[in-house]
Design a protein around this motif. Structure first.
Motif, PDB file in Angstrom:
ATOM      1  N   ILE A  84       0.852  -1.179   0.000  1.00 18.10           N
ATOM      2  CA  ILE A  84       0.000   0.000   0.000  1.00 18.10           C
ATOM      3  C   ILE A  84       0.890   1.231   0.000  1.00 18.10           C
ATOM      4  O   ILE A  84       1.987   1.220   0.575  1.00 18.10           O
ATOM      5  N   ASP A  85       0.451   2.312  -0.684  1.00 25.22           N
ATOM      6  CA  ASP A  85       1.305   3.490  -0.756  1.00 25.22           C
ATOM      7  C   ASP A  85       1.348   4.227   0.576  1.00 25.22           C
ATOM      8  O   ASP A  85       0.581   3.947   1.497  1.00 25.22           O
ATOM      9  N   CYS A  86       2.255   5.190   0.661  1.00 26.40           N
ATOM     10  CA  CYS A  86       2.532   5.855   1.935  1.00 26.40           C
ATOM     11  C   CYS A  86       1.339   6.663   2.448  1.00 26.40           C
ATOM     12  O   CYS A  86       1.238   6.932   3.639  1.00 26.40           O
ATOM     13  N   ASP A  87       0.429   7.039   1.542  1.00 26.14           N
ATOM     14  CA  ASP A  87      -0.757   7.804   1.953  1.00 26.14           C
ATOM     15  C   ASP A  87      -1.969   6.922   2.179  1.00 26.14           C
ATOM     16  O   ASP A  87      -3.061   7.428   2.462  1.00 26.14           O
ATOM     17  N   GLU A  88      -1.783   5.613   2.040  1.00 23.53           N
ATOM     18  CA  GLU A  88      -2.870   4.639   2.150  1.00 23.53           C
ATOM     19  C   GLU A  88      -4.010   4.945   1.173  1.00 23.53           C
ATOM     20  O   GLU A  88      -5.171   4.712   1.438  1.00 23.53           O
ATOM     21  N   GLY A  89      -3.614   5.486   0.016  1.00 23.79           N
ATOM     22  CA  GLY A  89      -4.598   5.761  -1.017  1.00 23.79           C
ATOM     23  C   GLY A  89      -4.815   4.568  -1.931  1.00 23.79           C
ATOM     24  O   GLY A  89      -5.945   4.189  -2.224  1.00 23.79           O
ATOM     25  N   ASP A  90      -3.707   3.980  -2.395  1.00 19.56           N
ATOM     26  CA  ASP A  90      -3.778   2.890  -3.365  1.00 19.56           C
ATOM     27  C   ASP A  90      -3.116   1.626  -2.826  1.00 19.56           C
ATOM     28  O   ASP A  90      -2.027   1.675  -2.242  1.00 19.56           O
ATOM     29  N   GLY A 136      -9.240  -0.149   4.489  1.00 20.60           N
ATOM     30  CA  GLY A 136      -7.803   0.041   4.606  1.00 20.60           C
ATOM     31  C   GLY A 136      -7.170   0.857   3.506  1.00 20.60           C
ATOM     32  O   GLY A 136      -5.954   1.085   3.519  1.00 20.60           O
ATOM     33  N   TYR A 137      -7.947   1.326   2.540  1.00 20.80           N
ATOM     34  CA  TYR A 137      -7.426   2.206   1.502  1.00 20.80           C
ATOM     35  C   TYR A 137      -8.556   3.149   1.104  1.00 20.80           C
ATOM     36  O   TYR A 137      -9.714   2.899   1.400  1.00 20.80           O
ATOM     37  N   ASN A 138      -8.221   4.253   0.412  1.00 15.78           N
ATOM     38  CA  ASN A 138      -9.274   5.227   0.119  1.00 15.78           C
ATOM     39  C   ASN A 138      -9.392   5.630  -1.341  1.00 15.78           C
ATOM     40  O   ASN A 138     -10.228   6.470  -1.668  1.00 15.78           O
ATOM     41  N   ARG A 139      -8.574   5.050  -2.244  1.00 17.30           N
ATOM     42  CA  ARG A 139      -8.708   5.457  -3.638  1.00 17.30           C
ATOM     43  C   ARG A 139      -8.803   4.269  -4.594  1.00 17.30           C
ATOM     44  O   ARG A 139      -9.862   3.994  -5.133  1.00 17.30           O
ATOM     45  N   GLY A 140      -7.687   3.563  -4.836  1.00 17.67           N
ATOM     46  CA  GLY A 140      -7.706   2.582  -5.916  1.00 17.67           C
ATOM     47  C   GLY A 140      -6.918   1.313  -5.648  1.00 17.67           C
ATOM     48  O   GLY A 140      -6.165   1.193  -4.683  1.00 17.67           O
ATOM     49  N   ILE A 141      -7.113   0.367  -6.577  1.00 20.25           N
ATOM     50  CA  ILE A 141      -6.405  -0.914  -6.573  1.00 20.25           C
ATOM     51  C   ILE A 141      -5.544  -0.988  -7.827  1.00 20.25           C
ATOM     52  O   ILE A 141      -6.056  -0.881  -8.950  1.00 20.25           O
ATOM     53  N   ILE A 142      -4.243  -1.124  -7.641  1.00 20.65           N
ATOM     54  CA  ILE A 142      -3.317  -1.299  -8.761  1.00 20.65           C
ATOM     55  C   ILE A 142      -2.961  -2.781  -8.845  1.00 20.65           C
ATOM     56  O   ILE A 142      -2.463  -3.359  -7.875  1.00 20.65           O
ATOM     57  N   VAL A 143      -3.236  -3.405  -9.984  1.00 17.82           N
ATOM     58  CA  VAL A 143      -2.800  -4.776 -10.232  1.00 17.82           C
ATOM     59  C   VAL A 143      -1.737  -4.706 -11.319  1.00 17.82           C
ATOM     60  O   VAL A 143      -1.956  -4.093 -12.375  1.00 17.82           O
ATOM     61  N   CYS A 144      -0.592  -5.310 -11.092  1.00 24.77           N
ATOM     62  CA  CYS A 144       0.533  -5.117 -12.003  1.00 24.77           C
ATOM     63  C   CYS A 144       1.398  -6.369 -12.075  1.00 24.77           C
ATOM     64  O   CYS A 144       1.268  -7.292 -11.262  1.00 24.77           O
ATOM     65  N   CYS A 145       2.292  -6.380 -13.063  1.00 25.01           N
ATOM     66  CA  CYS A 145       3.277  -7.465 -13.148  1.00 25.01           C
ATOM     67  C   CYS A 145       4.491  -6.983 -13.917  1.00 25.01           C
ATOM     68  O   CYS A 145       4.407  -6.052 -14.727  1.00 25.01           O
ATOM     69  N   LYS A 146       5.601  -7.607 -13.640  1.00 17.87           N
ATOM     70  CA  LYS A 146       6.817  -7.396 -14.423  1.00 17.87           C
ATOM     71  C   LYS A 146       6.660  -8.115 -15.747  1.00 17.87           C
ATOM     72  O   LYS A 146       6.134  -9.231 -15.798  1.00 17.87           O
ATOM     73  N   CYS A 147       7.093  -7.481 -16.823  1.00 20.93           N
ATOM     74  CA  CYS A 147       6.975  -8.113 -18.138  1.00 20.93           C
ATOM     75  C   CYS A 147       8.115  -9.105 -18.344  1.00 20.93           C
ATOM     76  O   CYS A 147       9.290  -8.755 -18.218  1.00 20.93           O
TER      77      CYS A 147
END
Length: 267
Positions: A122-128, A157-168
């Motif tokens: 989770i990011d430092c601002d608990e946004g994403d 536990g978060y207030n903006r978004g969900i980032i789903v990601c992967c290394k290519c």
């Protein structure tokens, strides 16, 4: 709202349901394109920046070469370099919270197994919340129309978004500028962004999410320049440059703005 200095503007960001967010890459890109190309600070004025005072940060933008004509209709593609905040993230290590996030991912995307989940942070601002998965799992995720967004809304536990990601680990298809042909491009990472809590089910391209993605994959891959692709139905490519000096860390993001319509609004 223009400041006394003609290069300074105040900017705020709101989603379609009226939620205010701290940063929006698309809105900054579009605003910078108007200021730099229409309001008189445009190309030809070397070294001129358009500076935006956002809610929590000062964002500098400038023209990034080249600026190319992309159609006979007069539409033009303008590359804009934006100086954005660096957002650190930390791993969610508490077992219950991590389990809740993984359960949300499984339910939202109708997965049978969570074996492809590599990291939850989770990011430092608990946004994403950032969830890294294997490329195999990422490419198997369902389209936006089939995602059950209620599970994302219900997660605490978060207030903006969900980032789903992967290394290519393999090249991904990208649209070539010549005739819409498909080419294979070496992206460093691919991602999707979901923000139903703020009224955006899946965002086509999210510059602000790359304030987290850039530093995360830059550290992981040992690179200062990265190329990411957001894999929404529309899709988009984001160039990230990590800028680190003794006192500050920033994320440089380059995007392309296309002016397709202009007019006058009488109020």
């Amino acid at each position: 709202k223009r400041n006394d200095d003609d290069k300074l503007f105040h900017i705020r960001y709101y989603t379609c349901n009226g939620s205010e967010v701290d940063l929006c890459g698309h809105a900054t890109l579009a605003s910078a394109s108007v200021v730099l190309h229409i309001l008189g600070f445009g190309p030809g004025k070397k070294g001129v920046d358009a500076i935006f005072h956002a809610k929590h940060d000062i964002l500098r933008t400038k023209v990034a070469p080249p600026i190319s004509k992309i159609s006979d209709s007069g539409c033009s593609a303008a590359r804009i370099a934006m100086d954005f905040p660096w957002k650190d993230e930390h791993e969610i290590t508490e077992v219950a919270k991590r389990s809740d996030v993984i359960s949300m991912i499984k339910s939202a995307f109708h997965l049978r197994s969570d074996s492809g989940v590599l990291y939850v942070g989770i990011d430092c601002d608990e946004g994403d919340i950032l969830v890294e998965v294997t490329q195999t799992l990422f490419l198997s995720l369902c389209d936006e129309e089939k995602v059950d967004f209620s599970h994302m809304v219900d997660l605490d536990g978060y207030n903006r978004g969900i980032i789903v990601c992967c290394k290519c680990t393999s090249k991904e298809e990208d649209n070539n500028t010549k005739g819409g042909e498909k080419t294979k491009t070496d992206f460093d990472f691919i991602s999707r962004f979901f923000g139903p809590k703020v009224g955006i089910n899946e965002d086509p391209v999210t510059g602000s999410a790359h304030c987290v993605l850039g530093p995360y994959f830059g550290t992981k891959l040992g690179k200062l320049k990265l190329l990411g692709k957001q894999m929404s139905s529309r899709g988009g490519v984001v160039e990230c440059t990590l800028k680190i000096d003794e006192s500050t860390k920033r994320v440089g993001i380059v995007g392309t703005a296309v002016t397709f319509m202009s007019g006058t609004l009488h109020i």
